[in-house]
Scaffold this motif. Structure first.
Motif, PDB file in Angstrom:
ATOM      1  N   THR A   1       0.850  -1.196   0.000  1.00  0.00           N
ATOM      2  CA  THR A   1       0.000   0.000   0.000  1.00  0.00           C
ATOM      3  C   THR A   1       0.883   1.241   0.000  1.00  0.00           C
ATOM      4  OG1 THR A   1      -0.135   0.091   2.406  1.00  0.00           O
ATOM      5  CG2 THR A   1      -1.882  -1.126   1.254  1.00  0.00           C
ATOM      6  N   VAL A   2       0.301   2.334  -0.445  1.00  0.00           N
ATOM      7  CA  VAL A   2       0.993   3.610  -0.485  1.00  0.00           C
ATOM      8  C   VAL A   2      -0.018   4.700  -0.143  1.00  0.00           C
ATOM      9  CG1 VAL A   2       0.582   4.013  -2.950  1.00  0.00           C
ATOM     10  CG2 VAL A   2       2.575   5.028  -1.876  1.00  0.00           C
ATOM     11  N   PRO A   3       0.418   5.762   0.541  1.00  0.00           N
ATOM     12  CA  PRO A   3      -0.517   6.862   0.756  1.00  0.00           C
ATOM     13  C   PRO A   3      -0.718   7.652  -0.529  1.00  0.00           C
ATOM     14  CG  PRO A   3       1.491   7.182   2.059  1.00  0.00           C
ATOM     15  CD  PRO A   3       1.664   5.941   1.266  1.00  0.00           C
ATOM     16  N   VAL A   4      -1.966   7.901  -0.862  1.00  0.00           N
ATOM     17  CA  VAL A   4      -2.350   8.751  -1.985  1.00  0.00           C
ATOM     18  C   VAL A   4      -3.088   9.928  -1.363  1.00  0.00           C
ATOM     19  CG1 VAL A   4      -3.819   8.885  -4.037  1.00  0.00           C
ATOM     20  CG2 VAL A   4      -2.443   6.852  -3.621  1.00  0.00           C
ATOM     21  N   TYR A   5      -2.815  11.125  -1.837  1.00  0.00           N
ATOM     22  CA  TYR A   5      -3.351  12.327  -1.199  1.00  0.00           C
ATOM     23  C   TYR A   5      -4.537  12.883  -1.960  1.00  0.00           C
ATOM     24  CZ  TYR A   5       0.387  12.100   2.098  1.00  0.00           C
ATOM     25  OH  TYR A   5       1.208  11.674   3.123  1.00  0.00           O
ATOM     26  N   LEU A   6      -5.682  12.891  -1.279  1.00  0.00           N
ATOM     27  CA  LEU A   6      -6.918  13.443  -1.815  1.00  0.00           C
ATOM     28  C   LEU A   6      -7.291  14.673  -0.989  1.00  0.00           C
ATOM     29  CD1 LEU A   6      -8.758  10.056  -2.434  1.00  0.00           C
ATOM     30  CD2 LEU A   6      -7.670  11.528  -4.137  1.00  0.00           C
ATOM     31  N   ILE A   7      -8.469  15.211  -1.237  1.00  0.00           N
ATOM     32  CA  ILE A   7      -8.883  16.456  -0.582  1.00  0.00           C
ATOM     33  C   ILE A   7     -10.228  16.266   0.104  1.00  0.00           C
ATOM     34  CG2 ILE A   7      -9.490  18.877  -0.972  1.00  0.00           C
ATOM     35  CD1 ILE A   7      -7.762  18.654  -3.561  1.00  0.00           C
ATOM     36  N   ARG A   8     -10.327  16.792   1.324  1.00  0.00           N
ATOM     37  CA  ARG A   8     -11.597  16.863   2.038  1.00  0.00           C
ATOM     38  C   ARG A   8     -11.666  18.245   2.665  1.00  0.00           C
ATOM     39  NH1 ARG A   8     -11.651  12.925   6.149  1.00  0.00           N
ATOM     40  NH2 ARG A   8     -12.448  11.388   4.695  1.00  0.00           N
ATOM     41  N   ASP A   9     -12.732  18.955   2.367  1.00  0.00           N
ATOM     42  CA  ASP A   9     -12.952  20.298   2.917  1.00  0.00           C
ATOM     43  C   ASP A   9     -11.759  21.220   2.672  1.00  0.00           C
ATOM     44  OD1 ASP A   9     -15.466  19.451   3.866  1.00  0.00           O
ATOM     45  OD2 ASP A   9     -14.585  18.746   5.756  1.00  0.00           O
ATOM     46  N   GLY A  10     -11.160  21.144   1.488  1.00  0.00           N
ATOM     47  CA  GLY A  10     -10.074  22.045   1.108  1.00  0.00           C
ATOM     48  C   GLY A  10      -8.708  21.702   1.676  1.00  0.00           C
ATOM     49  N   ALA A  11      -8.576  20.548   2.331  1.00  0.00           N
ATOM     50  CA  ALA A  11      -7.290  20.160   2.924  1.00  0.00           C
ATOM     51  C   ALA A  11      -6.872  18.775   2.429  1.00  0.00           C
ATOM     52  CB  ALA A  11      -7.395  20.152   4.448  1.00  0.00           C
ATOM     53  N   LEU A  12      -5.549  18.548   2.367  1.00  0.00           N
ATOM     54  CA  LEU A  12      -5.031  17.245   1.964  1.00  0.00           C
ATOM     55  C   LEU A  12      -5.344  16.193   3.017  1.00  0.00           C
ATOM     56  CD1 LEU A  12      -1.434  17.895   0.554  1.00  0.00           C
ATOM     57  CD2 LEU A  12      -3.530  17.448  -0.715  1.00  0.00           C
ATOM     58  N   VAL A  13      -5.675  14.997   2.528  1.00  0.00           N
ATOM     59  CA  VAL A  13      -5.939  13.850   3.390  1.00  0.00           C
ATOM     60  C   VAL A  13      -5.219  12.659   2.766  1.00  0.00           C
ATOM     61  CG1 VAL A  13      -7.716  12.302   4.290  1.00  0.00           C
ATOM     62  CG2 VAL A  13      -8.206  14.730   4.049  1.00  0.00           C
ATOM     63  N   ALA A  14      -4.449  11.946   3.574  1.00  0.00           N
ATOM     64  CA  ALA A  14      -3.760  10.746   3.087  1.00  0.00           C
ATOM     65  C   ALA A  14      -4.690   9.548   3.215  1.00  0.00           C
ATOM     66  CB  ALA A  14      -2.490  10.505   3.895  1.00  0.00           C
ATOM     67  N   VAL A  15      -4.823   8.791   2.127  1.00  0.00           N
ATOM     68  CA  VAL A  15      -5.580   7.540   2.150  1.00  0.00           C
ATOM     69  C   VAL A  15      -4.667   6.430   1.672  1.00  0.00           C
ATOM     70  CG1 VAL A  15      -7.825   8.650   1.812  1.00  0.00           C
ATOM     71  CG2 VAL A  15      -6.535   7.873  -0.166  1.00  0.00           C
TER      72      VAL A  15
ATOM     73  N   ASP B   1       3.174  -1.657  -7.142  1.00  0.00           N
ATOM     74  CA  ASP B   1       4.558  -1.291  -6.825  1.00  0.00           C
ATOM     75  C   ASP B   1       4.573  -0.139  -5.827  1.00  0.00           C
ATOM     76  OD1 ASP B   1       5.697  -3.109  -8.709  1.00  0.00           O
ATOM     77  OD2 ASP B   1       5.191  -1.706 -10.306  1.00  0.00           O
ATOM     78  N   ALA B   2       4.500  -0.461  -4.542  1.00  0.00           N
ATOM     79  CA  ALA B   2       4.376   0.579  -3.514  1.00  0.00           C
ATOM     80  C   ALA B   2       5.561   1.529  -3.476  1.00  0.00           C
ATOM     81  CB  ALA B   2       4.172  -0.050  -2.144  1.00  0.00           C
ATOM     82  N   GLY B   3       6.734   1.108  -3.888  1.00  0.00           N
ATOM     83  CA  GLY B   3       7.898   1.982  -3.849  1.00  0.00           C
ATOM     84  C   GLY B   3       8.141   2.741  -5.138  1.00  0.00           C
ATOM     85  N   GLU B   4       7.223   2.635  -6.081  1.00  0.00           N
ATOM     86  CA  GLU B   4       7.381   3.315  -7.364  1.00  0.00           C
ATOM     87  C   GLU B   4       6.457   4.523  -7.424  1.00  0.00           C
ATOM     88  OE1 GLU B   4       9.667   2.798  -9.628  1.00  0.00           O
ATOM     89  OE2 GLU B   4      10.451   1.203  -8.362  1.00  0.00           O
ATOM     90  N   PRO B   5       7.010   5.729  -7.379  1.00  0.00           N
ATOM     91  CA  PRO B   5       6.159   6.916  -7.367  1.00  0.00           C
ATOM     92  C   PRO B   5       5.295   7.065  -8.607  1.00  0.00           C
ATOM     93  CG  PRO B   5       8.494   7.517  -7.267  1.00  0.00           C
ATOM     94  CD  PRO B   5       8.422   6.039  -7.228  1.00  0.00           C
ATOM     95  N   VAL B   6       5.757   6.596  -9.767  1.00  0.00           N
ATOM     96  CA  VAL B   6       4.932   6.738 -10.973  1.00  0.00           C
ATOM     97  C   VAL B   6       3.642   5.936 -10.830  1.00  0.00           C
ATOM     98  CG1 VAL B   6       5.967   4.872 -12.359  1.00  0.00           C
ATOM     99  CG2 VAL B   6       4.966   6.850 -13.494  1.00  0.00           C
ATOM    100  N   THR B   7       3.699   4.760 -10.231  1.00  0.00           N
ATOM    101  CA  THR B   7       2.500   3.944 -10.017  1.00  0.00           C
ATOM    102  C   THR B   7       1.566   4.636  -9.033  1.00  0.00           C
ATOM    103  OG1 THR B   7       3.855   1.977 -10.376  1.00  0.00           O
ATOM    104  CG2 THR B   7       1.687   1.632  -9.425  1.00  0.00           C
TER     105      THR B   7
END
Length: 179
Positions: A41-55, A61-67
């Protein structure tokens, strides 16, 4: 030693000896592939109420930023949308195509990413839309956290994001919320 303890000890030893009787020895038993453990798993950053939230997202490939960035560009999942999570990026219009061979040029709609030492450079495809500060932070945090997952010797990284118009934003993990 009390007689009750001696009897219990004798009974336990007898049971142990008898339990091994008539059990044939076996060799290697083929039972499928190796244990795979927990999916990456990897944290992906979405938005809730105008602020970043990590999900946390399960990706190949968890260590591959392009994925990780490609996963981000797919937008919130139905479950994430029910949790009121959104994105400042335009989502990918079609499913991801297989990665071309090293001799083929990347298609225009592909995320381009290079990494050296503690610097990551991300070029977004045209469909990702305008690079607002919040959209850039989503990409910066997602790429940085994915890059650092498998590089325990690094504490931080600098991410440079370029959109299709040439707009450039630079940042690092210092403004990324934890998962």
């Amino acid at each position: 030693m009390k007689p009750a303890h001696a009897t219990a000890l004798l009974f336990a030893a007898s049971a142990l000896l008898l339990s091994a009787c008539d059990i044939p020895a076996t060799g290697v038993v083929e039972a499928g592939g190796p244990a795979s453990g927990i999916p990456p798993t990897v944290p992906v950053y979405l938005i809730r109420d105008g602020a970043l939230v990590a999900v946390s997202r399960t990706i190949s490939d968890a260590g591959e930023p392009v994925t990780a960035v490609e996963s981000l560009l797919q937008g919130p999942t139905p479950q994430e949308r029910r949790e009121r999570l959104t994105t400042a990026l335009a989502v990918q219009p079609t499913p991801l195509r297989p990665t071309p061979s090293p001799t083929e040029p990347l298609p225009d709609e592909a995320v381009r990413l290079t990494a050296q030492n503690n610097a990551v450079h991300v070029e977004l495809p045209s469909y990702a839309g305008d690079l607002t500060r919040l959209a850039a932070d989503q990409v910066i945090c997602t790429a940085a956290r994915a890059y650092l997952l498998t590089r325990e010797d690094l504490e931080s990284t600098t991410v440079t994001v370029t959109d299709a118009t040439g707009e450039v934003v630079v940042g690092g993990v210092e403004r990324c919320p934890e998962l």
